[in-house]
Motif scaffolding. Structure first.
Motif, mmCIF file in Angstrom:
data_model
loop_
_atom_site.group_PDB
_atom_site.id
_atom_site.type_symbol
_atom_site.label_atom_id
_atom_site.label_comp_id
_atom_site.label_asym_id
_atom_site.label_seq_id
_atom_site.Cartn_x
_atom_site.Cartn_y
_atom_site.Cartn_z
ATOM 1 N N ILE A 9 0.713 -1.209 -0.094
ATOM 2 C CA ILE A 9 0.066 0.004 0.015
ATOM 3 C C ILE A 9 1.028 1.335 0.015
ATOM 4 O O ILE A 9 0.603 2.273 -0.683
ATOM 5 C CB ILE A 9 -1.138 -0.063 1.256
ATOM 6 C CG1 ILE A 9 -1.931 -1.012 0.930
ATOM 7 C CG2 ILE A 9 -1.505 1.371 1.438
ATOM 8 C CD1 ILE A 9 -2.845 -1.334 1.983
ATOM 9 N N VAL A 10 1.773 1.304 1.013
ATOM 10 C CA VAL A 10 2.671 2.332 1.047
ATOM 11 C C VAL A 10 3.589 2.801 -0.430
ATOM 12 O O VAL A 10 3.611 3.683 -1.072
ATOM 13 C CB VAL A 10 3.865 2.536 2.144
ATOM 14 C CG1 VAL A 10 4.580 3.645 2.091
ATOM 15 C CG2 VAL A 10 3.023 2.182 3.314
ATOM 16 N N ALA A 11 4.008 1.444 -0.924
ATOM 17 C CA ALA A 11 4.868 1.463 -2.219
ATOM 18 C C ALA A 11 3.926 2.042 -3.417
ATOM 19 O O ALA A 11 4.213 2.778 -4.243
ATOM 20 C CB ALA A 11 5.173 0.172 -2.339
ATOM 21 N N ALA A 12 2.548 1.638 -3.457
ATOM 22 C CA ALA A 12 1.590 2.028 -4.369
ATOM 23 C C ALA A 12 1.494 3.770 -4.255
ATOM 24 O O ALA A 12 1.536 4.321 -5.281
ATOM 25 C CB ALA A 12 0.281 1.357 -4.202
ATOM 26 N N ARG A 13 1.598 4.272 -3.098
ATOM 27 C CA ARG A 13 1.248 5.575 -2.818
ATOM 28 C C ARG A 13 2.532 6.364 -3.445
ATOM 29 O O ARG A 13 2.294 7.483 -4.006
ATOM 30 C CB ARG A 13 0.797 5.870 -1.612
ATOM 31 C CG ARG A 13 -0.469 5.267 -1.006
ATOM 32 C CD ARG A 13 -0.683 5.297 0.487
ATOM 33 N NE ARG A 13 -2.069 5.119 0.846
ATOM 34 C CZ ARG A 13 -2.518 5.015 2.260
ATOM 35 N NH1 ARG A 13 -1.476 5.492 3.274
ATOM 36 N NH2 ARG A 13 -3.796 4.984 2.493
ATOM 37 N N ALA A 14 3.772 5.708 -2.867
ATOM 38 C CA ALA A 14 4.724 6.283 -3.474
ATOM 39 C C ALA A 14 4.968 6.443 -4.870
ATOM 40 O O ALA A 14 5.603 7.536 -5.119
ATOM 41 C CB ALA A 14 6.072 5.670 -2.821
ATOM 42 N N LEU A 15 4.515 5.646 -5.549
ATOM 43 C CA LEU A 15 4.454 5.624 -7.016
ATOM 44 C C LEU A 15 3.551 6.390 -7.665
ATOM 45 O O LEU A 15 3.550 6.718 -8.803
ATOM 46 C CB LEU A 15 4.375 4.254 -7.559
ATOM 47 C CG LEU A 15 5.634 3.276 -7.496
ATOM 48 C CD1 LEU A 15 5.379 2.015 -7.851
ATOM 49 C CD2 LEU A 15 7.097 3.970 -8.016
ATOM 50 N N GLY A 16 2.631 7.195 -6.692
ATOM 51 C CA GLY A 16 1.602 8.078 -7.335
ATOM 52 C C GLY A 16 0.231 7.335 -7.381
ATOM 53 O O GLY A 16 -0.659 8.352 -7.930
ATOM 54 N N LEU A 17 0.188 6.045 -7.088
ATOM 55 C CA LEU A 17 -1.315 5.587 -7.254
ATOM 56 C C LEU A 17 -1.984 5.894 -5.918
ATOM 57 O O LEU A 17 -1.562 6.023 -4.782
ATOM 58 C CB LEU A 17 -0.953 4.087 -7.284
ATOM 59 C CG LEU A 17 -0.357 3.457 -8.795
ATOM 60 C CD1 LEU A 17 -0.086 2.044 -8.451
ATOM 61 C CD2 LEU A 17 -1.555 3.817 -9.834
ATOM 62 N N ASP A 18 -3.482 5.482 -6.034
ATOM 63 C CA ASP A 18 -4.259 5.540 -4.796
ATOM 64 C C ASP A 18 -4.758 4.260 -4.691
ATOM 65 O O ASP A 18 -4.824 3.340 -5.769
ATOM 66 C CB ASP A 18 -5.336 6.592 -5.309
ATOM 67 C CG ASP A 18 -4.937 8.276 -5.122
ATOM 68 O OD1 ASP A 18 -4.316 8.384 -4.047
ATOM 69 O OD2 ASP A 18 -5.164 8.674 -6.058
ATOM 70 N N CYS A 19 -4.827 3.909 -3.359
ATOM 71 C CA CYS A 19 -5.468 2.535 -2.895
ATOM 72 C C CYS A 19 -6.861 2.427 -2.349
ATOM 73 O O CYS A 19 -7.241 3.586 -1.858
ATOM 74 C CB CYS A 19 -4.593 1.874 -1.845
ATOM 75 S SG CYS A 19 -2.782 1.794 -2.536
#
Lengths: 196, 196
Positions: free
Chosen positions: A133-143
């Protein structure tokens, strides 16, 4: 010694990040999924056991396989999301320990110990879901993470013939702020932490 | 839509971050612990249930209470670390749901359902432990997470009279690179992920 990340980065991965219910139609590319795994895989696990397994559900056909497993409140938003990650824990993780943790006979710690296998798989796969979840956000995605689904049905549909057990779904994409719910409160430090 | 964090930030929280075994003597301040909780608390949990509980073990007296719970290989590094976080999951988490998730009667989903309580507490507290590790790194700390300890003994020493069950220790401080072990391998994308 590292400095803290900039405030804007702390906002993006924690403070301003929200659980999204609606997403723009823009697809999530294979390259983005590979970048996401390429980050989260580095998060630490016990004896490097890395038990999390992922199915990235994007096609209409795969979404229809997922549909009957969803709790009613999760159906519309999940069917509409450009991508849904199904995350499982592999109870056979210890078979890979001779490769993943070569400096000890770590496989022998688990053989025949069902309760220890189950605990270790759950602990570490859920840690990895946190990294995801944190990696997705770090890449600019939302979860939009969810645990409201029928895990046994999802296992039959996506992990048949394996020892992988589903435990979480995460919708992925670029969130639509207009579909956010009000943010829930959090515990204060002194309610859930103490210093001895 | 957010851009990706800079490469240096992705390195700090994932790609270049390591599990540390030795730390500089410099203490970890109360302010740093509060900042760490102030970040990780925002990570999402099922129905905002937030079951993770933390004891930050810093004093000599508290370290000595922890010592007999540690596996032999974890004793020296943990006793020497400037700070050790003991993380537990609170099986009474659902008592707080009327406050944490006020828009539904979420407490009633759990009352009397021991297996569902145990699963939800473990899943979400381990997710939060993942957030904790990344948040610590984001603030410039290094981590040494461990699951090799006697959880029942730690519960008796630190969580007596509660329904909190320990599952992880994390040494915290500024790591000494000279004490790192060689890094373990990770699974490739195609070994643990597929796209449907």
């Amino acid at each position: 010694m590292h400095p803290s990340l900039p405030e804007s980065a702390l906002d993006q991965i924690f403070r301003a990040a929200r659980t999204h219910n609606g997403f723009a139609a823009e697809p999530v590319s294979d390259d983005t999924l590979r970048a996401l795994h390429g980050l989260m895989k580095w998060g630490p696990t016990s004896a490097n056991c890395s038990p999390a397994r992922f199915v990235f559900i994007r096609s209409r056909e795969a979404k229809e396989k997922l549909r009957p497993t969803l709790m009613p409140g999760n159906v519309d938003k999940t069917m509409a999301a450009p991508m849904t990650a199904l995350i499982g824990r592999d109870l056979d993780f210890y078979q890979h320990l001779p490769r993943m943790f070569p400096h000890a006979d770590a496989k022998s710690w688990f053989v025949g110990k069902e309760a220890f296998i189950a605990h270790t798989a759950m602990l570490n796969a859920c840690l990895q879901a946190g990294y995801f979840i944190v990696a997705a956000r770090a890449l600019g995605l939302d979860c939009g993470p969810m645990s409201g689904f029928d895990a046994a049905m999802a296992d039959a549909a996506f992990f048949a013939g394996t020892q992988i057990k589903s435990f979480m779904l995460v919708n992925l994409g670029h969130g639509e702020p207009s579909k956010l719910y009000p943010r829930g409160p959090r515990f204060d430090f002194d309610e859930v932490c103490r210093i001895e």
